[in-house]
Scaffold this active site. Structure first.
Site, PDB file in Angstrom:
ATOM      1  N   CYS A   1       5.782   6.963   3.989  1.00 54.37           N
ATOM      2  CA  CYS A   1       4.596   6.101   3.871  1.00 54.37           C
ATOM      3  C   CYS A   1       3.773   6.433   2.634  1.00 54.37           C
ATOM      4  O   CYS A   1       2.870   5.688   2.259  1.00 54.37           O
ATOM      5  CB  CYS A   1       3.720   6.194   5.119  1.00 54.37           C
ATOM      6  SG  CYS A   1       4.543   5.519   6.569  1.00 54.37           S
TER       7      CYS A   1
ATOM      8  N   HIS B   1       0.851  -1.198   0.000  1.00 54.53           N
ATOM      9  CA  HIS B   1       0.000   0.000   0.000  1.00 54.53           C
ATOM     10  C   HIS B   1       0.880   1.239   0.000  1.00 54.53           C
ATOM     11  O   HIS B   1       2.084   1.177   0.201  1.00 54.53           O
ATOM     12  CB  HIS B   1      -0.963   0.017   1.205  1.00 54.53           C
ATOM     13  CG  HIS B   1      -0.363   0.449   2.503  1.00 54.53           C
ATOM     14  ND1 HIS B   1      -1.091   0.966   3.543  1.00 54.53           N
ATOM     15  CD2 HIS B   1       0.927   0.456   2.948  1.00 54.53           C
ATOM     16  CE1 HIS B   1      -0.311   1.270   4.552  1.00 54.53           C
ATOM     17  NE2 HIS B   1       0.920   0.963   4.237  1.00 54.53           N
TER      18      HIS B   1
ATOM     19  N   GLU C   1      -0.110  -3.322  11.961  1.00 52.00           N
ATOM     20  CA  GLU C   1       0.649  -2.970  10.757  1.00 52.00           C
ATOM     21  C   GLU C   1       2.114  -3.326  10.955  1.00 52.00           C
ATOM     22  O   GLU C   1       2.814  -3.700  10.014  1.00 52.00           O
ATOM     23  CB  GLU C   1       0.480  -1.491  10.443  1.00 52.00           C
ATOM     24  CG  GLU C   1       0.970  -1.131   9.058  1.00 52.00           C
ATOM     25  CD  GLU C   1       0.440   0.212   8.608  1.00 52.00           C
ATOM     26  OE1 GLU C   1      -0.527   0.234   7.833  1.00 52.00           O
ATOM     27  OE2 GLU C   1       0.982   1.239   9.049  1.00 52.00           O
TER      28      GLU C   1
ATOM     29  N   HIS D   1      -1.468 -10.797  -0.692  1.00 53.03           N
ATOM     30  CA  HIS D   1      -0.759 -10.423  -1.924  1.00 53.03           C
ATOM     31  C   HIS D   1      -1.594  -9.492  -2.799  1.00 53.03           C
ATOM     32  O   HIS D   1      -1.640  -9.649  -4.026  1.00 53.03           O
ATOM     33  CB  HIS D   1      -0.274 -11.669  -2.687  1.00 53.03           C
ATOM     34  CG  HIS D   1       0.903 -12.310  -2.024  1.00 53.03           C
ATOM     35  ND1 HIS D   1       0.796 -13.012  -0.844  1.00 53.03           N
ATOM     36  CD2 HIS D   1       2.207 -12.322  -2.353  1.00 53.03           C
ATOM     37  CE1 HIS D   1       1.988 -13.422  -0.484  1.00 53.03           C
ATOM     38  NE2 HIS D   1       2.867 -13.025  -1.370  1.00 53.03           N
TER      39      HIS D   1
HETATM   40 ZN   LIG Z   1       2.568   1.189   5.426  1.00 54.64          ZN
END
Ligand SMILES: [Zn+2]
Length: 129
Positions: free
Chosen positions: A25, A16, A116, A76
């Site tokens: 990020c 992402h 995360e 994935h």
């Molecule tokens: Zn991230």
């Protein structure tokens, strides 16, 4: 009141980037996400695989996101393509909550926790059950 709470955990790998994020990020990168799902109910239900009312819900319905994206899960995948919103951990937890809710009987209180990283996680629930 009788109360049952199912717990299950799974992991999935996904890529992402955070849209409009001023920092690293904002660039495409990957995580191994860990997910904990709890499903609390005061009654038992039948399921697609069991006609009698002896389950809160099927564990497999709580773990759909662990499947590959070609099978409707998130493993994935590129989360920016799967979610219609910016895929922060908060939004991923909300997305998994809403999609899981569609698969299970009414009256079950769900809580979704998404890690995360090993040290950063978020919980999502709704107080309408
Ligand atoms: Zn991230």
């Amino acid at each position: 009141m009788p109360t049952w709470t199912l717990h299950t955990e799974f992991k999935f790998d996904a890529a992402h980037f955070i849209q409009d994020y001023d920092g690293k990020c904002g660039r495409m990168h990957g995580h191994t996400y860990k997910v904990h799902v709890s499903a609390k109910s005061h009654k038992l239900n039948p399921s697609k695989y069991l006609e009698t009312d002896d389950m809160v819900c099927d564990f497999k319905e709580l773990k759909w996101a662990a499947k590959g994206s070609e099978k409707g899960g998130l493993d994935h995948s590129v989360l920016n393509d799967e979610l219609s919103i910016n895929p922060t951990a908060e939004r991923i937890a909300e997305f998994i909550y809403k999609k899981t809710k569609e698969r299970i009987p009414d009256g079950i209180k769900l809580k979704i926790t998404v890690w995360e990283t090993e040290t950063c996680w978020v919980e999502y629930t709704e107080d309408n059950v």
